[in-house]
Design a protein around this motif. Structure first.
Motif, mmCIF file in Angstrom:
data_model
loop_
_atom_site.group_PDB
_atom_site.id
_atom_site.type_symbol
_atom_site.label_atom_id
_atom_site.label_comp_id
_atom_site.label_asym_id
_atom_site.label_seq_id
_atom_site.Cartn_x
_atom_site.Cartn_y
_atom_site.Cartn_z
ATOM 1 N N LEU A 51 0.760 -1.356 -0.269
ATOM 2 C CA LEU A 51 -0.082 0.235 -0.216
ATOM 3 C C LEU A 51 0.949 1.574 0.201
ATOM 4 O O LEU A 51 0.604 1.804 -0.663
ATOM 5 N N ALA A 52 1.788 1.247 1.309
ATOM 6 C CA ALA A 52 2.492 2.141 0.913
ATOM 7 C C ALA A 52 3.494 3.017 -0.394
ATOM 8 O O ALA A 52 3.977 4.158 -0.810
ATOM 9 N N ALA A 53 4.139 1.494 -0.740
ATOM 10 C CA ALA A 53 4.895 1.715 -2.259
ATOM 11 C C ALA A 53 2.991 2.304 -3.580
ATOM 12 O O ALA A 53 4.539 3.021 -3.809
ATOM 13 N N GLY A 54 2.895 1.454 -3.301
ATOM 14 C CA GLY A 54 1.349 2.186 -4.187
ATOM 15 C C GLY A 54 1.812 3.761 -3.763
ATOM 16 O O GLY A 54 1.062 4.672 -5.366
ATOM 17 N N ILE A 74 0.084 2.366 -13.571
ATOM 18 C CA ILE A 74 -0.365 0.957 -13.386
ATOM 19 C C ILE A 74 0.111 0.088 -11.911
ATOM 20 O O ILE A 74 -1.061 -0.729 -12.040
ATOM 21 N N PHE A 75 1.300 0.186 -12.026
ATOM 22 C CA PHE A 75 2.191 -0.214 -11.157
ATOM 23 C C PHE A 75 1.546 0.497 -9.989
ATOM 24 O O PHE A 75 1.509 -0.316 -8.749
ATOM 25 N N GLY A 76 1.778 1.403 -10.023
ATOM 26 C CA GLY A 76 1.048 2.226 -8.175
ATOM 27 C C GLY A 76 -0.416 1.779 -8.504
ATOM 28 O O GLY A 76 -0.962 1.316 -7.081
ATOM 29 N N TRP A 77 -1.376 1.715 -9.198
ATOM 30 C CA TRP A 77 -2.189 1.541 -8.905
ATOM 31 C C TRP A 77 -2.368 -0.200 -8.568
ATOM 32 O O TRP A 77 -3.023 -0.649 -8.110
ATOM 33 N N LEU A 78 -1.801 -1.195 -9.221
ATOM 34 C CA LEU A 78 -1.984 -2.534 -8.951
ATOM 35 C C LEU A 78 -1.475 -2.712 -7.290
ATOM 36 O O LEU A 78 -2.161 -3.163 -6.451
ATOM 37 N N ILE A 84 -4.471 -2.666 -0.389
ATOM 38 C CA ILE A 84 -5.500 -2.513 0.460
ATOM 39 C C ILE A 84 -6.181 -4.136 0.556
ATOM 40 O O ILE A 84 -7.040 -4.283 1.535
ATOM 41 N N MET A 85 -6.501 -5.130 -0.679
ATOM 42 C CA MET A 85 -7.152 -6.404 -0.626
ATOM 43 C C MET A 85 -6.320 -6.771 0.947
ATOM 44 O O MET A 85 -6.887 -7.940 1.344
ATOM 45 N N ARG A 86 -4.295 -7.222 0.667
ATOM 46 C CA ARG A 86 -4.114 -7.449 2.128
ATOM 47 C C ARG A 86 -5.186 -7.018 3.248
ATOM 48 O O ARG A 86 -4.273 -8.362 3.734
ATOM 49 N N ILE A 87 -4.844 -6.373 3.481
ATOM 50 C CA ILE A 87 -5.618 -5.506 4.599
ATOM 51 C C ILE A 87 -7.243 -5.705 5.136
ATOM 52 O O ILE A 87 -7.152 -6.233 6.081
#
Length: 168
Positions: A51-54, A74-78, A84-87
């Motif tokens: 999340l922080a990297a994105g 696109i990488f930023g959004w992924l 978010i999904m992992r959390i």
């Protein structure tokens, strides 16, 4: 150095190394991924980091262009969505991960995609070094930026504060 180049110089080599690792040690990566998916704390921590990297990428690079730089966005959004999904949806992230690693060809397919993206971003990030310091233009300059100083000064002059508008 532009944010696109800076991020490509980091993301490209990282993806290249991961892709090579998947090719050479596919079974090891599969076992490691299985162990990772069983550790909810590790999933949560990587969710925070992803999340922080994105967010970091999107805060300095949010370009929807028709050239290679859109891959960075696109990488930023992924990364953002993956974090978010992992959390927030850890169980779903575990199920999806288990389905991915269950496929026998996962390491090879992942290696091919990862190597291709890593090689491409590495070339785009380091092309000025390989071209003797000369960068090939990677995108068009807008008309506003390319206008000469003379044509910009031909614009209507600014009004002074308090000056009334005169009808034309």
């Amino acid at each position: 150095m532009t944010p696109s180049i800076f991020i490509a110089r980091i993301l490209g080599p990282v993806l290249l190394i991961i892709g090579i690792g998947l090719l050479l040690e596919g079974d090891t990566f599969r076992a490691m991924a299985g162990e990772f998916l069983r550790d909810r704390g590790l999933i949560y921590i990587t969710g925070i980091l992803t999340l922080a990297a994105g967010l970091a990428i999107l805060n300095v690079h949010h370009l929807w262009t028709r050239d290679w730089r859109v891959l960075i966005t696109i990488f930023g959004w992924l990364f953002l969505v993956g974090g978010i999904m992992r959390i927030l949806a850890m169980s779903m992230a575990q199920r999806v991960g288990e389905q991915v690693i269950a496929h026998q060809r996962w390491p090879l397919a992942g290696a091919i995609v990862t190597l291709a993206l890593g090689a491409f971003l590495t070339v785009m990030g380091y092309q000025d070094i390989w071209n003797g310091g000369r960068r090939r233009p990677s995108h068009r300059v807008s008309a506003a930026k390319s206008a000469s100083p003379a044509s910009r000064s031909a614009k209507r002059p600014r009004r002074k504060t308090g000056e009334a508008r005169t009808p034309h």
